[in-house]
Scaffold this motif. Structure first.
Motif, PDB file in Angstrom:
ATOM      1  N   LYS A 177      47.983  31.988  46.889  1.00 54.57           N
ATOM      2  CA  LYS A 177      47.454  30.895  46.067  1.00 54.57           C
ATOM      3  C   LYS A 177      46.097  31.228  45.452  1.00 54.57           C
ATOM      4  CE  LYS A 177      50.867  28.210  47.255  1.00 54.57           C
ATOM      5  NZ  LYS A 177      52.056  28.281  46.449  1.00 54.57           N
ATOM      6  N   ASP A 178      45.534  32.396  45.808  1.00 59.46           N
ATOM      7  CA  ASP A 178      44.222  32.781  45.282  1.00 59.46           C
ATOM      8  C   ASP A 178      44.336  33.785  44.140  1.00 59.46           C
ATOM      9  OD1 ASP A 178      45.093  34.865  46.930  1.00 59.46           O
ATOM     10  OD2 ASP A 178      43.061  35.377  47.591  1.00 59.46           O
ATOM     11  N   VAL A 179      45.498  33.861  43.498  1.00 64.30           N
ATOM     12  CA  VAL A 179      45.671  34.735  42.340  1.00 64.30           C
ATOM     13  C   VAL A 179      46.065  33.906  41.125  1.00 64.30           C
ATOM     14  CG1 VAL A 179      46.289  36.782  43.694  1.00 64.30           C
ATOM     15  CG2 VAL A 179      48.084  35.295  42.839  1.00 64.30           C
ATOM     16  N   VAL A 180      45.567  34.323  39.978  1.00 61.64           N
ATOM     17  CA  VAL A 180      45.912  33.726  38.686  1.00 61.64           C
ATOM     18  C   VAL A 180      46.193  34.868  37.726  1.00 61.64           C
ATOM     19  CG1 VAL A 180      44.538  31.617  39.038  1.00 61.64           C
ATOM     20  CG2 VAL A 180      43.486  33.599  37.933  1.00 61.64           C
ATOM     21  N   VAL A 187      42.081  37.520  39.300  1.00 54.57           N
ATOM     22  CA  VAL A 187      42.838  37.583  38.053  1.00 54.57           C
ATOM     23  C   VAL A 187      43.645  38.872  38.097  1.00 54.57           C
ATOM     24  CG1 VAL A 187      42.724  37.623  35.533  1.00 54.57           C
ATOM     25  CG2 VAL A 187      40.973  36.365  36.850  1.00 54.57           C
ATOM     26  N   PHE A 236      51.151  38.942  39.734  1.00 53.25           N
ATOM     27  CA  PHE A 236      51.250  37.498  39.964  1.00 53.25           C
ATOM     28  C   PHE A 236      52.647  37.135  40.466  1.00 53.25           C
ATOM     29  CE2 PHE A 236      52.033  33.142  38.477  1.00 53.25           C
ATOM     30  CZ  PHE A 236      50.929  32.480  38.986  1.00 53.25           C
ATOM     31  N   TYR A 240      35.832  34.036  39.451  1.00 57.85           N
ATOM     32  CA  TYR A 240      36.996  34.854  39.147  1.00 57.85           C
ATOM     33  C   TYR A 240      36.640  36.324  39.228  1.00 57.85           C
ATOM     34  CZ  TYR A 240      39.044  30.550  37.401  1.00 57.85           C
ATOM     35  OH  TYR A 240      39.530  29.274  37.296  1.00 57.85           O
ATOM     36  N   LYS A 268      48.479  29.519  37.383  1.00 59.00           N
ATOM     37  CA  LYS A 268      48.344  29.553  38.835  1.00 59.00           C
ATOM     38  C   LYS A 268      49.653  29.131  39.472  1.00 59.00           C
ATOM     39  CE  LYS A 268      46.577  24.897  39.397  1.00 59.00           C
ATOM     40  NZ  LYS A 268      45.577  24.071  40.034  1.00 59.00           N
ATOM     41  N   LYS A 269      49.755  29.335  40.757  1.00 62.85           N
ATOM     42  CA  LYS A 269      50.962  28.963  41.512  1.00 62.85           C
ATOM     43  C   LYS A 269      50.893  27.513  41.926  1.00 62.85           C
ATOM     44  CE  LYS A 269      52.316  33.450  42.698  1.00 62.85           C
ATOM     45  NZ  LYS A 269      53.571  33.840  42.200  1.00 62.85           N
ATOM     46  N   MET A 309      38.917  33.557  43.044  1.00 57.62           N
ATOM     47  CA  MET A 309      40.271  33.637  42.500  1.00 57.62           C
ATOM     48  C   MET A 309      40.393  35.014  41.874  1.00 57.62           C
ATOM     49  SD  MET A 309      41.893  30.829  43.120  1.00 57.62           S
ATOM     50  CE  MET A 309      43.223  30.575  41.981  1.00 57.62           C
ATOM     51  N   CYS A 340      43.598  29.936  28.989  1.00 61.74           N
ATOM     52  CA  CYS A 340      43.435  29.616  30.410  1.00 61.74           C
ATOM     53  C   CYS A 340      44.172  30.660  31.245  1.00 61.74           C
ATOM     54  CB  CYS A 340      44.006  28.225  30.713  1.00 61.74           C
ATOM     55  SG  CYS A 340      45.755  28.065  30.269  1.00 61.74           S
ATOM     56  N   PHE A 341      44.168  30.426  32.539  1.00 62.00           N
ATOM     57  CA  PHE A 341      44.933  31.242  33.482  1.00 62.00           C
ATOM     58  C   PHE A 341      46.114  30.410  33.971  1.00 62.00           C
ATOM     59  CE2 PHE A 341      40.498  32.811  34.269  1.00 62.00           C
ATOM     60  CZ  PHE A 341      40.681  34.059  33.716  1.00 62.00           C
TER      61      PHE A 341
END
Length: 100
Positions: A71-74, A59, A65, A3, A99-100, A57, A96-97
């Motif tokens: 898809k590589d972002v949280v 953050v 967001f 991350y 995600k999509k 990923m 947690c994070f």
């Protein structure tokens, strides 16, 4: 998975892992003229988000967001009921994070 934190502050997960800031991704904004103490705001492009990299990923803040379909972002799960807050109600850690 690695991350990379692109928010302006450290992110702490409830398990104690800390992700220090390693850059800042933002959404550009445009403001109208001020009338009666108010203005309008519109959002533009995401800036400061690197190209996708295998195994990384990113953050980002919830606004970044929401502004991207990547898809590589949280984003930190700041609305999760398991967030830890201090006596002032400020978030200390998230479980947690999202995600999509």
């Amino acid at each position: 998975m690695k991350y990379k934190n692109l928010t302006p502050h450290a992110i702490t997960l409830n398990d104690g892992r800390v992700f220090e800031s390693d850059g800042i991704a933002r959404v550009s904004a445009v403001f109208s003229e001020i009338e009666n103490d108010c203005c309008t705001q519109s959002f533009g492009e995401v800036v400061g988000l690197p190209e996708p990299q295998e195994g990384i990923m990113y953050v980002v803040s919830s606004i970044v967001f929401s502004a991207t379909d990547r898809k590589d972002v949280v984003a930190p799960a700041t609305g999760h009921p398991l967030c830890v807050r201090n006596e002032k109600g400020q978030i200390v850690s998230v479980p947690c994070f999202i995600k999509k």
